[in-house]
Design a protein around this motif. Structure first.
Motif, PDB file in Angstrom:
ATOM      1  N   VAL A   1       3.900  -7.984   8.946  1.00 15.74           N
ATOM      2  CA  VAL A   1       3.587  -6.651   8.445  1.00 15.74           C
ATOM      3  C   VAL A   1       4.844  -5.789   8.534  1.00 15.74           C
ATOM      4  CG1 VAL A   1       2.177  -4.579   8.764  1.00 15.74           C
ATOM      5  CG2 VAL A   1       1.185  -6.837   9.210  1.00 15.74           C
ATOM      6  N   ALA A   2       5.135  -5.032   7.476  1.00 18.31           N
ATOM      7  CA  ALA A   2       6.249  -4.089   7.492  1.00 18.31           C
ATOM      8  C   ALA A   2       5.745  -2.717   7.079  1.00 18.31           C
ATOM      9  CB  ALA A   2       7.360  -4.541   6.545  1.00 18.31           C
ATOM     10  N   VAL A   3       6.063  -1.708   7.874  1.00 21.14           N
ATOM     11  CA  VAL A   3       5.652  -0.344   7.546  1.00 21.14           C
ATOM     12  C   VAL A   3       6.876   0.563   7.575  1.00 21.14           C
ATOM     13  CG1 VAL A   3       3.220  -0.482   8.173  1.00 21.14           C
ATOM     14  CG2 VAL A   3       4.902  -0.058   9.957  1.00 21.14           C
ATOM     15  N   LEU A   4       6.975   1.431   6.567  1.00 23.40           N
ATOM     16  CA  LEU A   4       8.137   2.284   6.371  1.00 23.40           C
ATOM     17  C   LEU A   4       7.748   3.729   6.637  1.00 23.40           C
ATOM     18  CD1 LEU A   4       9.103   0.731   2.902  1.00 23.40           C
ATOM     19  CD2 LEU A   4       9.483  -0.218   5.199  1.00 23.40           C
ATOM     20  N   SER A   5       8.352   4.339   7.649  1.00 18.55           N
ATOM     21  CA  SER A   5       8.049   5.732   8.021  1.00 18.55           C
ATOM     22  C   SER A   5       6.542   5.957   8.098  1.00 18.55           C
ATOM     23  CB  SER A   5       8.661   6.696   7.010  1.00 18.55           C
ATOM     24  OG  SER A   5      10.058   6.562   6.943  1.00 18.55           O
ATOM     25  N   PRO A   6       5.822   5.164   8.878  1.00 19.67           N
ATOM     26  CA  PRO A   6       4.356   5.237   8.835  1.00 19.67           C
ATOM     27  C   PRO A   6       3.787   6.466   9.539  1.00 19.67           C
ATOM     28  CG  PRO A   6       5.049   3.762  10.582  1.00 19.67           C
ATOM     29  CD  PRO A   6       6.301   4.166   9.841  1.00 19.67           C
TER      30      PRO A   6
ATOM     31  N   ILE B   1       0.858  -1.184   0.000  1.00 12.96           N
ATOM     32  CA  ILE B   1       0.000   0.000   0.000  1.00 12.96           C
ATOM     33  C   ILE B   1       0.895   1.235   0.000  1.00 12.96           C
ATOM     34  CG2 ILE B   1      -1.894   1.186   1.158  1.00 12.96           C
ATOM     35  CD1 ILE B   1      -2.621  -1.459   2.492  1.00 12.96           C
ATOM     36  N   HIS B   2       0.806   2.039  -1.051  1.00 13.90           N
ATOM     37  CA  HIS B   2       1.744   3.137  -1.249  1.00 13.90           C
ATOM     38  C   HIS B   2       1.407   4.358  -0.403  1.00 13.90           C
ATOM     39  CE1 HIS B   2      -0.813   5.939  -3.560  1.00 13.90           C
ATOM     40  NE2 HIS B   2      -1.378   4.874  -4.101  1.00 13.90           N
ATOM     41  N   GLY B   3       2.420   5.234  -0.242  1.00 13.66           N
ATOM     42  CA  GLY B   3       2.254   6.483   0.479  1.00 13.66           C
ATOM     43  C   GLY B   3       1.945   7.645  -0.445  1.00 13.66           C
TER      44      GLY B   3
ATOM     45  N   LEU C   1       1.841  -8.141   4.377  1.00 17.91           N
ATOM     46  CA  LEU C   1       1.308  -6.789   4.195  1.00 17.91           C
ATOM     47  C   LEU C   1       2.413  -5.773   4.438  1.00 17.91           C
ATOM     48  CD1 LEU C   1      -1.218  -4.915   3.860  1.00 17.91           C
ATOM     49  CD2 LEU C   1      -1.592  -5.200   6.325  1.00 17.91           C
ATOM     50  N   ALA C   2       2.491  -4.757   3.579  1.00 15.56           N
ATOM     51  CA  ALA C   2       3.481  -3.690   3.763  1.00 15.56           C
ATOM     52  C   ALA C   2       2.938  -2.382   3.220  1.00 15.56           C
ATOM     53  CB  ALA C   2       4.796  -4.046   3.072  1.00 15.56           C
ATOM     54  N   GLY C   3       3.506  -1.278   3.700  1.00 14.73           N
ATOM     55  CA  GLY C   3       3.121   0.034   3.214  1.00 14.73           C
ATOM     56  C   GLY C   3       4.066   1.085   3.740  1.00 14.73           C
ATOM     57  N   ASP C   4       4.056   2.247   3.100  1.00 10.71           N
ATOM     58  CA  ASP C   4       4.931   3.336   3.531  1.00 10.71           C
ATOM     59  C   ASP C   4       4.136   4.606   3.767  1.00 10.71           C
ATOM     60  OD1 ASP C   4       5.485   5.465   1.080  1.00 10.71           O
ATOM     61  OD2 ASP C   4       4.944   3.479   0.353  1.00 10.71           O
TER      62      ASP C   4
END
Length: 311
Positions: free
Chosen positions: A171-176, A77-79, A143-146
């Motif tokens: 789940v991995a989230v980048l600078s959420p 899921i994109h930012g 699941l991942a997203g930023d």
């Protein structure tokens, strides 16, 4: 000391991208600028194939670099502050994650604000999740997203738990973005240090997304949610970004609820530096870390129940 390529990317973020984010108020213009930046600055990886998909009536794209899918499927899921972001700007990152993790990498083209405010993006994510769960070829599902996509990913995880849907393996989230109340201290303390994110830009995006909705609900601000029983979570953040407290406090919240959470921090890198994968060693190393985390937990995941509950 960061690499020369990373220092150059950080300089461009500070001198060009951050001022544009602060000054340009039109979502339509910002979307064009995002696409132009992707065309100029992002090289399409050799061997990348893009396959359109419809998942739960939502438009998605399979980003494949010819890898095996031994570790299942990743929904990304994109930012973009809930307002911008598209496949052209993200396909290299999604493909790199899928290739390294050995996963079928699916990019979700969710509906964006202000045309489609909260909870449209989250509803799209849930619809795609249910479709993947029902697909016997999905395998273990991660699941991942930023950034804003990290918000949607965590809100989706909260909804999955609340509704009793099959859980992701990890789940991995980048600078959420985790707290849409916009009260965390790093928003002010890191305002000048953050190389990329303008707080004015972020506040406009949040306002467009909420459109008057209450930010004090877990589906808007996941930091307020109950994640008891959640799978392992990896959070990447930089200590100098305005959203650092969103990441740090979210990790504390998850840890207090018994979730296996890892907070991995950098210092002096731009918000979602992973977008420079293929161009800087810092981004390459971080993307590899995320992919390895997802793959390791996918190998331990039980088979998905392909019959989603009727609610």
């Amino acid at each position: 000391m960061h690499s020369f390529s990373q220092r150059f990317a950080t300089l461009i973020a500070r001198l060009v991208q951050k001022p544009l984010l602060a000054l340009v108020r039109s979502p339509a213009i910002m979307r064009r600028l995002f696409t132009l930046n992707a065309i100029i600055g992002v090289r399409t990886p050799k061997g990348l194939t893009l396959t359109p998909l419809r998942l739960g009536g939502r438009t998605c794209t399979l980003c494949n670099m010819g890898q095996r899918h031994d570790h299942g499927t990743l929904l990304y899921i994109h930012g973009g502050a809930f307002v911008i972001g598209n496949l052209r700007g993200y396909r290299h990152l999604v493909a790199a994650l899928g290739q390294r993790a050995g996963m079928r990498a699916v990019f979700l083209n969710y509906r964006r604000a202000p045309e489609h405010p909260f909870p449209a993006a989250l509803d799209d994510a849930e619809a795609a999740w249910r479709a993947l769960v029902a697909d016997p070829d999905t395998g273990p599902l991660s699941l991942a997203g930023d950034s804003a996509g990290g918000n949607i990913a965590l809100a989706l995880l909260h909804r999955i738990i609340a509704k009793g849907l099959p859980l992701p393996a990890a789940v991995a989230v980048l600078s959420p973005v985790t707290d849409l109340r916009l009260l965390n201290e790093s928003l002010a303390a890191n305002r000048r240090h953050d190389p990329l994110v303008s707080t004015r830009w972020g506040a406009r995006g949040v306002a467009a997304y909420l459109n008057g909705a209450d930010p004090e609900q877990p589906e808007a601000s996941p930091i307020l949610g109950d994640f008891t029983g959640a799978p392992p979570v990896l959070i990447h953040a930089d200590t100098t970004e305005v959203l650092f407290d969103d990441a740090r406090l979210m990790a504390d919240r998850l840890r207090c609820q018994g979730v296996d959470v890892t907070l991995a921090c950098q210092t002096g890198l731009p918000h979602v530096w992973h977008m420079s994968v293929g161009r800087t060693p810092e981004a390459d190393a971080s993307v590899a870390e995320v992919a390895d985390f997802l793959a390791a937990h996918a190998t331990k995941a039980p088979a998905l129940d392909s019959r989603p509950p009727t609610l």
